[in-house]
Design a protein around this motif. Structure first.
Motif, PDB file in Angstrom:
ATOM      1  N   LYS A 191      12.057   7.421  -1.666  1.00  0.00           N
ATOM      2  CA  LYS A 191      11.857   6.130  -1.242  1.00  0.00           C
ATOM      3  C   LYS A 191      13.089   5.046  -1.438  1.00  0.00           C
ATOM      4  O   LYS A 191      13.994   5.358  -2.512  1.00  0.00           O
ATOM      5  CB  LYS A 191      10.756   5.300  -2.222  1.00  0.00           C
ATOM      6  N   LYS A 192      13.376   4.124  -0.725  1.00  0.00           N
ATOM      7  CA  LYS A 192      14.288   3.365  -0.768  1.00  0.00           C
ATOM      8  C   LYS A 192      14.663   2.597  -2.177  1.00  0.00           C
ATOM      9  O   LYS A 192      15.750   2.553  -2.656  1.00  0.00           O
ATOM     10  CB  LYS A 192      14.400   2.077   0.339  1.00  0.00           C
ATOM     11  N   GLU A 193      13.681   2.081  -2.738  1.00  0.00           N
ATOM     12  CA  GLU A 193      13.704   1.618  -4.076  1.00  0.00           C
ATOM     13  C   GLU A 193      13.968   2.591  -4.917  1.00  0.00           C
ATOM     14  O   GLU A 193      14.396   2.045  -6.250  1.00  0.00           O
ATOM     15  CB  GLU A 193      12.281   0.894  -4.503  1.00  0.00           C
ATOM     16  N   HIS A 194      14.041   3.843  -4.871  1.00  0.00           N
ATOM     17  CA  HIS A 194      14.279   4.839  -5.754  1.00  0.00           C
ATOM     18  C   HIS A 194      15.551   5.659  -5.529  1.00  0.00           C
ATOM     19  O   HIS A 194      15.842   6.645  -6.114  1.00  0.00           O
ATOM     20  CB  HIS A 194      13.242   5.872  -6.087  1.00  0.00           C
ATOM     21  N   TRP A 195      16.331   5.068  -4.656  1.00  0.00           N
ATOM     22  CA  TRP A 195      17.592   5.639  -4.411  1.00  0.00           C
ATOM     23  C   TRP A 195      18.622   5.605  -5.582  1.00  0.00           C
ATOM     24  O   TRP A 195      18.373   4.544  -6.310  1.00  0.00           O
ATOM     25  CB  TRP A 195      18.458   4.859  -3.091  1.00  0.00           C
TER      26      TRP A 195
END
Length: 331
Positions: A91-95
């Motif tokens: 997920k983008k927010e967990h890069w």
């Protein structure tokens, strides 16, 4: 299905549609595919992975951070024409939180231990620097490139490969010292003594698990000491009754190595050594020096942990890079 200290990995199902959509319908996450998925394509993705579970036993899995109780990505094993592949979508927010590397490590370990594979691949777009960096952290190296046809379009991909090396230890894992190791050695020693009787002089606990406070692979090193090589054939015959197979000296002077298919004891390396043999004497020198020098125990622990991260799937390189430290102490 699988887990680490931080992550829990399980098979996906249709109730995961919303969480999977957050990845597959995000154009930034899916830039290597060059399009965001439709609802229909997300459903097909889930169906395809469920089919992979049924046919192969693996596919993309849902990855959950246990501490925040949130789906952070999809990571898994995929059967491809170029070999068994490892894939990761986060997920983008967990890069940039290490999820891809940690999750891929869990899946690779599973493939090595349970699927008995020694080679894995990842096909990555050349411009996908983040994925390439993950592959490199996993110990993968670029071996080739090819055009992958996707939606009728040729997309250039680089192929990265992980090849597991080592005769017995497939995964290099270093853990903190465990006081139970000495008791595990004593149990094994007792059984060996009953079988070997007066054919031997003594049995020694050597290697890192024999030094209090030293981090080590959770695998005992055990030396069986004989007077000289005239006793070797008798010891080989007796060990055979316990399920051990003689491997020869494996190009190490002064010790004879043995393997086993199954054991009722903690995993271990077993050697038979003449009392004046170089292999045995160096084992004892190294062990006894460390037992008397706690500063060197810490230095060696730190070195092994560092090398285990660099060479998790390359035990030969892990061992080679310890040589100077070991030789320095023996000298």
């Amino acid at each position: 299905m699988l887990e680490s200290k931080r992550l829990y990995i399980r098979q996906m199902n249709h109730s995961d549609f919303k969480e999977i959509s957050k990845m597959l319908q995000n154009s930034e996450v899916m830039y290597a595919w060059e399009h965001a998925f439709s609802d229909e394509e997300v459903t097909e993705w889930i169906d395809r992975n469920i089919q992979r579970y049924n046919n192969d036993g693996y596919g993309y899995f849902i990855v959950i951070d246990k501490y925040i109780d949130d789906v952070v990505g999809q990571i898994g094993l995929i059967k491809q024409d170029i070999g068994l592949g490892i894939g990761y979508i986060v997920k983008k927010e967990h890069w940039n939180k290490g999820y891809a590397t940690e999750g891929a490590t869990i899946c690779i370990d599973y493939a090595i231990r349970n699927l008995k594979v020694d080679t894995l691949v990842a096909d990555i777009r050349p411009e996908n620097i983040a994925s390439i960096n993950v592959a490199k952290r996993l110990g993968m190296k670029k071996i080739s490139e090819y055009d992958k046809i996707y939606r009728g379009q040729a997309m250039k991909h680089d192929v990265y490969q992980l090849k597991v090396t080592g005769l017995t230890t497939k995964i290099v894992e270093i853990v903190d010292y465990n006081p139970n190791w000495k008791y595990e050695f004593e149990k094994l020693k007792s059984t060996l003594e009953k079988t070997l009787g007066n054919s031997i002089l003594k049995i020694e606990h050597v290697g890192s698990t024999s030094v209090e406070g030293l981090s080590a692979k959770p695998r005992l090193d055990v030396d069986i000491i004989i007077e000289d090589y005239s006793y070797l054939n008798d010891v080989v015959s007796r060990l055979k009754k316990l399920g051990y197979r003689h491997l020869g000296n494996l190009e190490v002077e002064g010790r004879e190595a043995f393997s086993y298919e199954t054991t009722n004891f903690m995993e271990h390396n077993l050697y038979v050594c003449p009392k004046d043999g170089k292999g045995y004497l160096e084992h004892i020198k190294f062990r006894d020096y460390l037992r008397l020098n706690p500063d060197k125990v810490k230095e060696y622990s730190d070195l092994k942990k560092k090398l285990a991260k660099l060479y998790r799937y390359d035990v030969n390189s892990y061992c080679d890079n310890k040589t100077d430290f070991i030789r320095g102490i023996i000298d």
